[in-house]
Design a protein around this motif. Structure first.
Motif, PDB file in Angstrom:
ATOM      1  N   ALA A  17       0.831  -1.206   0.000  1.00  0.00           N
ATOM      2  CA  ALA A  17       0.000   0.000   0.000  1.00  0.00           C
ATOM      3  C   ALA A  17       0.864   1.254   0.000  1.00  0.00           C
ATOM      4  O   ALA A  17       0.540   2.248  -0.642  1.00  0.00           O
ATOM      5  CB  ALA A  17      -0.928  -0.010   1.210  1.00  0.00           C
ATOM      6  N   VAL A  18       2.004   1.195   0.723  1.00  0.00           N
ATOM      7  CA  VAL A  18       2.851   2.384   0.814  1.00  0.00           C
ATOM      8  C   VAL A  18       3.388   2.773  -0.568  1.00  0.00           C
ATOM      9  O   VAL A  18       3.424   3.943  -0.936  1.00  0.00           O
ATOM     10  CB  VAL A  18       4.013   2.150   1.805  1.00  0.00           C
ATOM     11  N   ALA A  19       3.793   1.780  -1.358  1.00  0.00           N
ATOM     12  CA  ALA A  19       4.314   2.062  -2.692  1.00  0.00           C
ATOM     13  C   ALA A  19       3.181   2.493  -3.614  1.00  0.00           C
ATOM     14  O   ALA A  19       3.304   3.440  -4.392  1.00  0.00           O
ATOM     15  CB  ALA A  19       5.004   0.830  -3.256  1.00  0.00           C
ATOM     16  N   LEU A  20       2.050   1.811  -3.507  1.00  0.00           N
ATOM     17  CA  LEU A  20       0.916   2.140  -4.379  1.00  0.00           C
ATOM     18  C   LEU A  20       0.466   3.580  -4.182  1.00  0.00           C
ATOM     19  O   LEU A  20       0.122   4.264  -5.138  1.00  0.00           O
ATOM     20  CB  LEU A  20      -0.253   1.188  -4.090  1.00  0.00           C
ATOM     21  N   ALA A  21       0.511   4.045  -2.933  1.00  0.00           N
ATOM     22  CA  ALA A  21       0.079   5.412  -2.652  1.00  0.00           C
ATOM     23  C   ALA A  21       0.886   6.398  -3.483  1.00  0.00           C
ATOM     24  O   ALA A  21       0.337   7.353  -4.041  1.00  0.00           O
ATOM     25  CB  ALA A  21       0.240   5.704  -1.170  1.00  0.00           C
ATOM     26  N   ASP A  22       2.191   6.163  -3.600  1.00  0.00           N
ATOM     27  CA  ASP A  22       3.041   7.074  -4.369  1.00  0.00           C
ATOM     28  C   ASP A  22       2.815   6.920  -5.862  1.00  0.00           C
ATOM     29  O   ASP A  22       2.921   7.881  -6.616  1.00  0.00           O
ATOM     30  CB  ASP A  22       4.519   6.823  -4.049  1.00  0.00           C
ATOM     31  N   VAL A  23       2.542   5.700  -6.311  1.00  0.00           N
ATOM     32  CA  VAL A  23       2.354   5.478  -7.738  1.00  0.00           C
ATOM     33  C   VAL A  23       1.030   6.091  -8.208  1.00  0.00           C
ATOM     34  O   VAL A  23       0.907   6.555  -9.334  1.00  0.00           O
ATOM     35  CB  VAL A  23       2.466   3.978  -8.072  1.00  0.00           C
ATOM     36  N   ARG A  24       0.060   6.126  -7.309  1.00  0.00           N
ATOM     37  CA  ARG A  24      -1.196   6.805  -7.653  1.00  0.00           C
ATOM     38  C   ARG A  24      -0.935   8.270  -7.937  1.00  0.00           C
ATOM     39  O   ARG A  24      -1.546   8.870  -8.808  1.00  0.00           O
ATOM     40  CB  ARG A  24      -2.193   6.682  -6.499  1.00  0.00           C
ATOM     41  N   GLY A  27      -1.141  -8.333  -6.096  1.00  0.00           N
ATOM     42  CA  GLY A  27      -2.433  -7.932  -6.651  1.00  0.00           C
ATOM     43  C   GLY A  27      -2.750  -6.449  -6.564  1.00  0.00           C
ATOM     44  O   GLY A  27      -3.642  -5.972  -7.257  1.00  0.00           O
ATOM     45  N   GLY A  28      -2.030  -5.711  -5.730  1.00  0.00           N
ATOM     46  CA  GLY A  28      -2.336  -4.293  -5.544  1.00  0.00           C
ATOM     47  C   GLY A  28      -2.204  -3.485  -6.822  1.00  0.00           C
ATOM     48  O   GLY A  28      -2.994  -2.581  -7.086  1.00  0.00           O
ATOM     49  N   GLY A  29      -1.187  -3.828  -7.629  1.00  0.00           N
ATOM     50  CA  GLY A  29      -0.950  -3.081  -8.860  1.00  0.00           C
ATOM     51  C   GLY A  29      -2.097  -3.231  -9.837  1.00  0.00           C
ATOM     52  O   GLY A  29      -2.534  -2.259 -10.465  1.00  0.00           O
ATOM     53  N   GLU A  30      -2.600  -4.450  -9.939  1.00  0.00           N
ATOM     54  CA  GLU A  30      -3.686  -4.708 -10.869  1.00  0.00           C
ATOM     55  C   GLU A  30      -4.954  -3.971 -10.434  1.00  0.00           C
ATOM     56  O   GLU A  30      -5.637  -3.337 -11.249  1.00  0.00           O
ATOM     57  CB  GLU A  30      -3.961  -6.222 -10.939  1.00  0.00           C
ATOM     58  N   ALA A  31      -5.225  -4.011  -9.122  1.00  0.00           N
ATOM     59  CA  ALA A  31      -6.409  -3.326  -8.605  1.00  0.00           C
ATOM     60  C   ALA A  31      -6.323  -1.830  -8.902  1.00  0.00           C
ATOM     61  O   ALA A  31      -7.308  -1.206  -9.309  1.00  0.00           O
ATOM     62  CB  ALA A  31      -6.528  -3.558  -7.100  1.00  0.00           C
ATOM     63  N   MET A  32      -5.111  -1.272  -8.729  1.00  0.00           N
ATOM     64  CA  MET A  32      -4.954   0.158  -8.961  1.00  0.00           C
ATOM     65  C   MET A  32      -5.150   0.485 -10.441  1.00  0.00           C
ATOM     66  O   MET A  32      -5.797   1.469 -10.798  1.00  0.00           O
ATOM     67  CB  MET A  32      -3.577   0.607  -8.503  1.00  0.00           C
ATOM     68  N   ALA A  33      -4.569  -0.364 -11.320  1.00  0.00           N
ATOM     69  CA  ALA A  33      -4.705  -0.143 -12.756  1.00  0.00           C
ATOM     70  C   ALA A  33      -6.180  -0.142 -13.156  1.00  0.00           C
ATOM     71  O   ALA A  33      -6.638   0.727 -13.903  1.00  0.00           O
ATOM     72  CB  ALA A  33      -3.939  -1.203 -13.538  1.00  0.00           C
ATOM     73  N   ASN A  34      -6.929  -1.114 -12.612  1.00  0.00           N
ATOM     74  CA  ASN A  34      -8.366  -1.176 -12.920  1.00  0.00           C
ATOM     75  C   ASN A  34      -9.091   0.080 -12.458  1.00  0.00           C
ATOM     76  O   ASN A  34      -9.913   0.634 -13.165  1.00  0.00           O
ATOM     77  CB  ASN A  34      -9.005  -2.403 -12.256  1.00  0.00           C
ATOM     78  N   GLU A  35      -8.725   0.499 -11.251  1.00  0.00           N
ATOM     79  CA  GLU A  35      -9.393   1.663 -10.693  1.00  0.00           C
ATOM     80  C   GLU A  35      -9.181   2.903 -11.570  1.00  0.00           C
ATOM     81  O   GLU A  35     -10.092   3.700 -11.761  1.00  0.00           O
ATOM     82  CB  GLU A  35      -8.857   1.905  -9.285  1.00  0.00           C
ATOM     83  N   PHE A  36      -7.980   3.044 -12.106  1.00  0.00           N
ATOM     84  CA  PHE A  36      -7.671   4.217 -12.911  1.00  0.00           C
ATOM     85  C   PHE A  36      -7.985   4.014 -14.397  1.00  0.00           C
ATOM     86  O   PHE A  36      -7.730   4.894 -15.211  1.00  0.00           O
ATOM     87  CB  PHE A  36      -6.197   4.608 -12.756  1.00  0.00           C
ATOM     88  N   GLU A  61      -3.294  13.153  -4.945  1.00  0.00           N
ATOM     89  CA  GLU A  61      -2.835  14.353  -5.643  1.00  0.00           C
ATOM     90  C   GLU A  61      -1.313  14.307  -5.791  1.00  0.00           C
ATOM     91  O   GLU A  61      -0.591  14.031  -4.838  1.00  0.00           O
ATOM     92  CB  GLU A  61      -3.242  15.562  -4.790  1.00  0.00           C
ATOM     93  N   ALA A  62      -0.831  14.558  -7.029  1.00  0.00           N
ATOM     94  CA  ALA A  62       0.612  14.569  -7.248  1.00  0.00           C
ATOM     95  C   ALA A  62       1.151  15.948  -6.882  1.00  0.00           C
ATOM     96  O   ALA A  62       0.562  16.960  -7.236  1.00  0.00           O
ATOM     97  CB  ALA A  62       0.918  14.256  -8.701  1.00  0.00           C
ATOM     98  N   VAL A  63       2.271  15.950  -6.158  1.00  0.00           N
ATOM     99  CA  VAL A  63       2.921  17.216  -5.834  1.00  0.00           C
ATOM    100  C   VAL A  63       3.980  17.454  -6.898  1.00  0.00           C
ATOM    101  O   VAL A  63       5.076  16.911  -6.822  1.00  0.00           O
ATOM    102  CB  VAL A  63       3.534  17.161  -4.424  1.00  0.00           C
ATOM    103  N   ILE A  64       3.611  18.212  -7.928  1.00  0.00           N
ATOM    104  CA  ILE A  64       4.518  18.406  -9.063  1.00  0.00           C
ATOM    105  C   ILE A  64       5.248  19.721  -8.856  1.00  0.00           C
ATOM    106  O   ILE A  64       4.828  20.759  -9.336  1.00  0.00           O
ATOM    107  CB  ILE A  64       3.723  18.384 -10.384  1.00  0.00           C
ATOM    108  N   TRP A  65       6.305  19.657  -8.070  1.00  0.00           N
ATOM    109  CA  TRP A  65       7.035  20.864  -7.700  1.00  0.00           C
ATOM    110  C   TRP A  65       8.489  20.753  -8.100  1.00  0.00           C
ATOM    111  O   TRP A  65       9.123  19.723  -7.930  1.00  0.00           O
ATOM    112  CB  TRP A  65       6.989  21.067  -6.187  1.00  0.00           C
ATOM    113  N   ARG A  66       9.031  21.886  -8.567  1.00  0.00           N
ATOM    114  CA  ARG A  66      10.466  21.961  -8.794  1.00  0.00           C
ATOM    115  C   ARG A  66      11.153  22.341  -7.483  1.00  0.00           C
ATOM    116  O   ARG A  66      10.502  22.671  -6.502  1.00  0.00           O
ATOM    117  CB  ARG A  66      10.747  23.006  -9.862  1.00  0.00           C
TER     118      ARG A  66
END
Lengths: 275, 278
Positions: A163-170, A208-217, B145-150
């Motif tokens: 979940a921690v990585a997925l949050a950033d990839v979102r 499975g988290g990646g696939e769920a995220m891809a579907n969501e988006f 929300e993406a933080v797109i900052w330089r």
């Protein structure tokens, strides 16, 4: 300036960026494997590493002590093989010592990226894969801006299943939407660990988290890549190994089958642009 | 000021871009930077004074760094925070300066929390009475929300975290950083120069070390530490439960006190504590 970028990139058929909001999810590893797969399938491939403060591409290809040469048409990328089907450019090739750290603020990084795009003579390429640092900051904004006229095919997002990585990839997905960069798909890396002794798969970081995220988006899920220690071994033992042909060694590994499927999906996706 | 900081390619008698004479001295004639030097604000950044005052109430400042991403900086920072704060009398603050990819709110179980404003500044979000946290994650209206900052904008928020956050009296401030060696790292070091950083903890993974999953090869973190003459604090094994604890935002150390990974964490933490009590 942007003219010289267009000139250097005009003979490149497809430009693909590899992105991820989170660090250490395997962007460079996926970029490397995609390039090897593409080269194995007979394409001419270039890799541009714009992770300036943490370049990994030279190490991945066993090219750590190589230098960039200057020709009249610009910087010559470093070729990995004799057939000259696979070449790389990274700041790693411009450092005196491999442990030298590049401590640069944004404007200097942007200038370097601009130079990579305008001064490297890639020649004719079927694919240019751009490996990026984690985040959504200077390097990302700049590369997208500089490539505007070159019309890149899109981005591949790499994530791990936590979940921690997925949050950033979102966040990265929203970055692509904001800058109008098409998303070719999502790859879930480190999805399970295949034990070299018993070949049983353990889900170290869940799955499975990646696939769920891809579907969501509403973006394509390109596939899962397990952790396979044999890739690390191939990469780290390049110096001592008598066989220098990375493409050959990689295509004999289990991961090749997985990545080959993913590569086919990507080829199909970008070929729509040709027609 | 005895030493004048001037750029490498400056004219021979450059007075230095931050001096009163910048852009006005005779040596500046014809220098391409003359106009910028003449108009830029002079002297040290006035914010540094405010930062220094705020940081007077913080006893120890520790940075958690790594060039590579995904090696566990945030995980370690959070667990170290939990461990320090397990003593009720110890006041701990965790500051997350990973502006583009803040993980601390999730790992510390503070997803969806907001920062509040008070007379004395922004209030950190508290996990428990003696453990306060500040992250850009608390300021986003949408978590995706993406933080797109330089760089400059990122530096601005880091400055604000140091200057405008009402940390109160702290025994330890742990600073979690993004991967790399760029704006955020230069800025935090620069802003905290006056108030002194106690040191940095560097996290790595064993791709060059001994581990079963990330294959064994040449030497590893221990060797690197020896080569570079820095103290090797210890190694933490990979345990899928650490990742789960992070996703749930709970303290791994409280949850699985008998696991080998927990023991490894505690050994490292007591090693760090020792450095501050000796």
């Amino acid at each position: 300036m942007s003219d010289s970028i267009s000139t250097q990139l005009e003979n490149i058929k497809h430009i693909i960026l590899v992105l991820s909001g989170k660090g250490g999810v395997g962007k460079s590893s996926i970029s490397t494997q995609l390039s090897l797969c593409l080269a194995k399938k007979g394409h001419k491939v270039g890799i541009l590493d714009i992770d300036l403060t943490g370049p990994s591409i030279p190490r991945m290809f066993g090219l750590e002590n190589r230098q960039v040469h200057q020709a009249s048409s610009g910087w010559v990328p470093v070729f990995t093989d004799e057939s000259q089907n696979l070449c790389c450019m990274s700041i790693g090739f411009l450092l005196q010592k491999k442990d030298d750290s590049v401590v640069w603020r944004g404007p200097k990084k942007n200038a370097m990226i601009k130079q990579f795009l305008s001064d490297v003579c890639w020649g004719e390429l079927d694919y240019l894969i751009i490996d990026t640092p984690p985040g959504t900051s200077d390097e990302h904004i700049s590369v997208v801006e500089y490539l505007k006229d070159a019309n890149p095919d899109g981005a591949i997002l790499v994530t791990t299943p936590q979940a921690v990585a997925l949050a950033d990839v979102r966040k990265e997905l929203n970055f692509c939407k904001k800058v109008n960069l098409p998303i070719l798909g999502v790859i879930e890396n480190m999805s399970g660990f295949i034990c070299p002794h018993c070949e049983e798969c353990t889900n170290l970081f869940s799955t499975g988290g990646g696939e769920a995220m891809a579907n969501e988006f509403g973006v394509e899920f390109l596939g899962r890549v397990p952790i396979d220690p044999s890739l690390t071994l191939i990469v780290e033992n390049q110096d001592s190994s008598p066989d220098k042909d990375l493409i050959k060694k990689y295509s004999a590994s289990n991961l090749f089958k997985v990545l080959s499927n993913i590569t086919d999906k990507i080829i199909e996706k970008v070929s729509l642009k040709d027609t | 000021m005895a030493v004048i900081d001037k750029p490498e390619n400056a004219p021979e008698h450059c007075p230095g871009p931050s001096t009163e004479q910048a852009g006005k001295a005779s040596a500046c004639e014809g220098c391409p930077n003359q106009k910028i030097c003449a108009t830029a604000p002079k002297g040290p950044d006035p914010a540094l004074q405010f930062i220094k005052e705020r940081m007077n109430s913080v006893k120890h400042k520790i940075l958690v760094l790594s060039g590579k991403g995904g090696v566990g900086k945030s995980t370690f920072t959070a667990q170290l925070g939990f461990a320090f704060a397990s003593e009720e009398s110890v006041q701990v603050g965790v500051m997350d300066i990973d502006v583009c990819g803040p993980s601390i709110p999730k790992i510390m179980g503070l997803d969806g929390e907001q920062v509040h404003q008070s007379l004395s500044g922004w209030s950190p979000v508290y996990v428990q009475d003696n453990l306060g946290v500040m992250s850009i994650g608390f300021m986003l209206s949408d978590p995706d929300e993406a933080v797109i900052w330089r760089g400059p904008k990122k530096n601005g928020i880091i400055k604000q975290f140091l200057k405008d956050v009402d940390w109160g009296d702290l025994d330890f401030m742990l600073v979690d950083t993004p991967p790399g060696t760029s704006d955020e790292h230069l800025s935090i070091a620069q802003y905290l120069k006056e108030s002194e950083i106690d040191g940095a903890i560097i996290i790595t993974t064993p791709q060059e070390g001994e581990s079963i999953i990330f294959a064994p090869t040449t030497g590893g973190a221990k060797k690197m530490a020896e080569d570079l003459n820095v103290k090797y604090l210890g190694s933490i094994p990979l345990d899928p439960r650490i990742g789960k604890a992070c996703d749930m935002g709970i303290s791994f150390l409280d949850e699985y006190p008998d696991s080998p990974a927990c023991k490894a964490y505690l050994d490292i933490i007591s090693e760090i504590k020792k450095q501050f009590t000796d």
